[in-house]
Every structure is written in structure tokens, then in C-alpha cells.
Design a protein around this motif. Structure first.
Motif, short mmCIF file in Angstrom:
data_model
loop_
_atom_site.label_atom_id
_atom_site.label_comp_id
_atom_site.label_asym_id
_atom_site.label_seq_id
_atom_site.Cartn_x
_atom_site.Cartn_y
_atom_site.Cartn_z
N GLY A 24 0.87 -1.29 0.07
CA GLY A 24 0.05 -0.04 -0.11
C GLY A 24 1.00 1.32 0.11
O GLY A 24 0.28 2.31 0.40
N TYR A 25 2.06 1.25 -0.41
CA TYR A 25 2.70 2.41 -0.61
C TYR A 25 2.44 3.36 -1.76
O TYR A 25 1.94 2.83 -2.75
CB TYR A 25 4.29 2.10 -0.67
N ALA A 26 2.51 4.64 -1.48
CA ALA A 26 1.91 5.46 -2.52
C ALA A 26 3.24 5.70 -3.49
O ALA A 26 2.87 6.11 -4.59
CB ALA A 26 1.57 6.90 -1.99
N ASN A 27 4.39 5.67 -3.03
CA ASN A 27 5.45 5.81 -3.93
C ASN A 27 6.78 4.97 -3.58
O ASN A 27 6.86 4.53 -2.23
CB ASN A 27 5.90 7.51 -4.06
N ARG A 28 7.59 5.08 -4.38
CA ARG A 28 8.92 4.38 -3.98
C ARG A 28 9.84 4.81 -2.87
O ARG A 28 10.31 4.13 -2.12
CB ARG A 28 9.67 4.27 -5.20
N SER A 29 9.79 6.00 -2.76
CA SER A 29 10.43 6.60 -1.79
C SER A 29 10.20 6.45 -0.33
O SER A 29 11.03 6.13 0.57
CB SER A 29 10.25 8.21 -1.92
N GLU A 30 8.70 6.26 0.07
CA GLU A 30 8.47 5.89 1.02
C GLU A 30 8.62 4.19 1.29
O GLU A 30 9.05 4.13 2.47
CB GLU A 30 6.64 6.05 1.42
N ALA A 31 8.46 3.66 0.52
CA ALA A 31 8.70 2.28 0.45
C ALA A 31 10.36 2.10 0.79
O ALA A 31 10.90 1.35 1.74
CB ALA A 31 8.52 1.55 -0.58
N VAL A 32 11.15 2.64 0.18
CA VAL A 32 12.64 2.77 0.40
C VAL A 32 13.15 3.15 1.80
O VAL A 32 13.58 2.40 2.51
CB VAL A 32 13.46 3.33 -0.41
N ARG A 33 12.39 4.28 2.48
CA ARG A 33 12.57 4.76 3.48
C ARG A 33 12.28 3.92 4.68
O ARG A 33 13.04 3.62 5.68
CB ARG A 33 11.78 6.23 3.96
#
Length: 145
Positions: A24-33
Motif C-alpha cells: 500500500g505504498y504511494a511511492n517508491r521513496s516511502e517504501a525505500v525509507r
């Protein structure tokens, strides 16, 4: 904030995008963080650098075991600075499950969890530590009187 650029082969990038969508991540940046926070936190726990944590301790025990429920409650009272909430449920005629939310110094939380799990009559136990860093001036680690 810093911007990082990474290169991934197509197969890994596709697998990452699928994981990101599934969680449910909106973008790759949040997932990587989040991946980095989890990995760094686990590394801190493993190395002993994590000074503070919150934790979930869950265990199944035989409520017919002589004085076990009383001993477990006594352990929680003796460590009232660590044990902040408990949920108890009956899962069979013999067995109960308890989940205890803990917070405090990582070493003390681990010692308490291991003492509970080692009690005679506790059949299964597991603790999940989550490293945290309190910000100066916050009341995260102080109990209100």
C-alpha cells in the motif's frame, strides 16, 4: 532532505513495485525509507546500539499451572515501568494467551520478556522489539503520576 539515485535491474524493480503495491505504498521513496528504517533498526538492536524500544510480548500458558497466572501478574507489577498494557484471552479449556505492550530500555525489556517466557507453564512465547528514539523533551518514556 537528500535525494539519492539508485539503479535496479528490471526484474528487481518490478518485484519492488509489486511489493510496494501489495503493502500500500504511494511511492517508491516511502517504501525505500521504511525498508531502510527497519534494516537500520534491526541492525541497532542486534549490535546493542538501540537504547530504547517498544515491544510486543505474546505468550501462551496453561492456566491450570499452579500459581502461574499470579506469578505472571506479579512479574508485570514488579516491572510496571516496562509493562504498559496487557490483553488476556482464553483460547481453550487449558490455555490462555496474553499480549503485553512494553516500553523502555532495550536491555530491560529483553530481560523481562525472557523471564516471562522462561516461566514454568508458559508454552510458547515471542517478543518483537521495535527500536525507537525519544526526542529531547518528550514524555515518551516518562509515566504520568
Amino acid at each position: 532532505m537528500q535525494r539519492l539515485t539508485i539503479s535496479l535491474d528490471d526484474e528487481l524493480a518490478e518485484a519492488f513495485d509489486q511489493l510496494m503495491q501489495k503493502r500500500g505504498y504511494a511511492n517508491r521513496s516511502e517504501a525505500v525509507r521504511d525498508l531502510l528504517r527497519r534494516e537500520l533498526g534491526e541492525s541497532d538492536l542486534a549490535s546493542g546500539h538501540s537504547k530504547e524500544c517498544v515491544a510486543v510480548l505474546s505468550y501462551v500458558f496453561d492456566h491450570h499451572e499452579r500459581q502461574l497466572a499470579s506469578r505472571l501478574t506479579g512479574l508485570q507489577h514488579d516491572h510496571h515501568d516496562l509493562a504498559i498494557a496487557t490483553m488476556h484471552a482464553h483460547i481453550s479449556h487449558e490455555d490462555c494467551v496474553e499480549t503485553v505492550i512494553l516500553r523502555g530500555a532495550t536491555r530491560k525489556v529483553q530481560e523481562f520478556a525472557h523471564a516471562v517466557i522462561a516461566e514454568s507453564g508458559v508454552r510458547h512465547g515471542e517478543v518483537k522489539l521495535i527500536p525507537v528514539q525519544s526526542k529531547p523533551g518528550t514524555a515518551l518514556w516518562r509515566r504520568k503520576s
